[in-house]
Motif scaffolding. Sequence first.
Motif, short mmCIF file in Angstrom:
data_model
loop_
_atom_site.label_atom_id
_atom_site.label_comp_id
_atom_site.label_asym_id
_atom_site.label_seq_id
_atom_site.Cartn_x
_atom_site.Cartn_y
_atom_site.Cartn_z
N CYS A 130 0.85 -1.19 0.00
CA CYS A 130 0.00 0.00 0.00
C CYS A 130 0.89 1.24 0.00
O CYS A 130 1.85 1.33 0.77
N CYS A 138 0.39 3.11 3.61
CA CYS A 138 0.80 2.55 4.91
C CYS A 138 1.83 1.44 4.78
O CYS A 138 2.35 0.97 5.79
N CYS A 183 -5.50 0.42 5.98
CA CYS A 183 -5.64 1.86 6.23
C CYS A 183 -6.76 2.53 5.44
O CYS A 183 -7.05 3.71 5.65
N PHE A 229 -6.82 3.21 2.26
CA PHE A 229 -6.33 3.92 1.07
C PHE A 229 -6.77 3.21 -0.21
O PHE A 229 -6.84 1.98 -0.25
N CYS A 239 -6.92 -0.80 0.40
CA CYS A 239 -6.08 -1.34 1.47
C CYS A 239 -6.93 -1.60 2.71
O CYS A 239 -7.50 -0.66 3.28
ZN LIG Z 1 -2.72 1.03 3.56
#
Ligand SMILES: [Zn+2]
Length: 413
Positions: free
Chosen positions: A26, A29, A73, A75, A70
């Motif tokens: 990712c 993160c 997190c 994202f 993701c």
């Molecule tokens: Zn992430």
Amino acid sequence: MPKFRQRWTEPLARTPYPNATTTLPCQACGGSSLESFYELNDVPAHSCLLLPTRAAALAFPRGDIELVFCHDCGFIGNARFDIGLNQYSAAYEETQAFSPRFLQFLDEICRDQIRKFGLGPGLTALEIGCGKGEFLTKLCELSGCNGIGIDPGYHPERNQSSAADRMNFIRDLYGPRYSHLQAEYVSCRHTLEHIAPVQEFMRLVRETIGNRHQVNVFFELPDMERVLETGVFWDVYYEHCTYFTRGSLARLFRAEGFDVNGLYKAYDDQYLMVEAKPVAGPTIATLPQEDDLASTAALVKKFTKEVDNRLQELSEAAHRWRRSGQKVAIWGSGSKCVSLMSSMELGDTLQAIVDINPHKHGKFLAGSGWEIEGPDALTALRPDAVIIMNSIYTEEIRHELATRDLRPELLPL
Ligand SMILES: [Zn+2]
């Protein structure tokens, strides 16, 4: 309004079809729990670059989109984004500053930021990816502060501000070489979504602030929660390689050494705003609106179905127009329009694409090769229907049409 290029990093993906669910970390993160959920192949790599000829517009480089989510997190990024296709330059025409509605919004956020952060004479505001400089210029004019703007797409000849002697514009992409630029206020509007290695970028921003913990940081970018909820696929395009919700944005800021004090949506909930302060290390979530990981995962699951619903509605409208021989125009030639044109076939019902930005007139849309005309083109055309690429401008456009004695069916997207 972007302009930052990650020259010091490797591109996220150069291989055509990486197995995104297992191989890519990712970009926000570093986690590996990525789920692929939306694909769109062979779309124009840029949507705000103006092409001088139809041939150049049709031949414009194309790339693929594969959105990955993701689970760690929240994202969302395009796993097939290739930085090699980026061509940000002075030919980049993203400004919305010819719209009264947009100018009003710009005025409101400037006044709000000045009030919140006490900007005034003697203080310096830095804007990373300042575009044509509208925000920074207004901020300096209204507050009396000094300004530094960085963007390769800046046009000095267009800026006639009374605050010009307090502003310094650098026509370049932001990067570590500008880490010496210091300011009491750091803003970055509609730029983060054009950056693939977002963690590295936030790290750079944080490092350049150093231990000056009094600095205020303000970011503004599109909100992905609304896009996921409503399936508005025209808000997903190649130039935007990263997508955030309130929660995922706050998690990135907190992980990279910021405390998040403000986190909200604006402009009919289309934009995401974050206000933060640098601190010594990572911070923990404190705002209720940050807690959206599970709800975002649920939205991701039903996104393609929502997209199908929107496509179905649009093709029904297109079919109706075609059957009755109606003439259709699109109002708004920005990224949303390029994206819509990549996904949908309007055929010969489409007669014109117009835009109020005079710098776009006579130029051509990447991908479809359509010529962009001014709204006056509609006077002779007399369209039966007008597709409005951003519903926030509906009343403004209705008025523009009425002044030309036009009252077509409006389809605001
Ligand atoms: Zn992430």
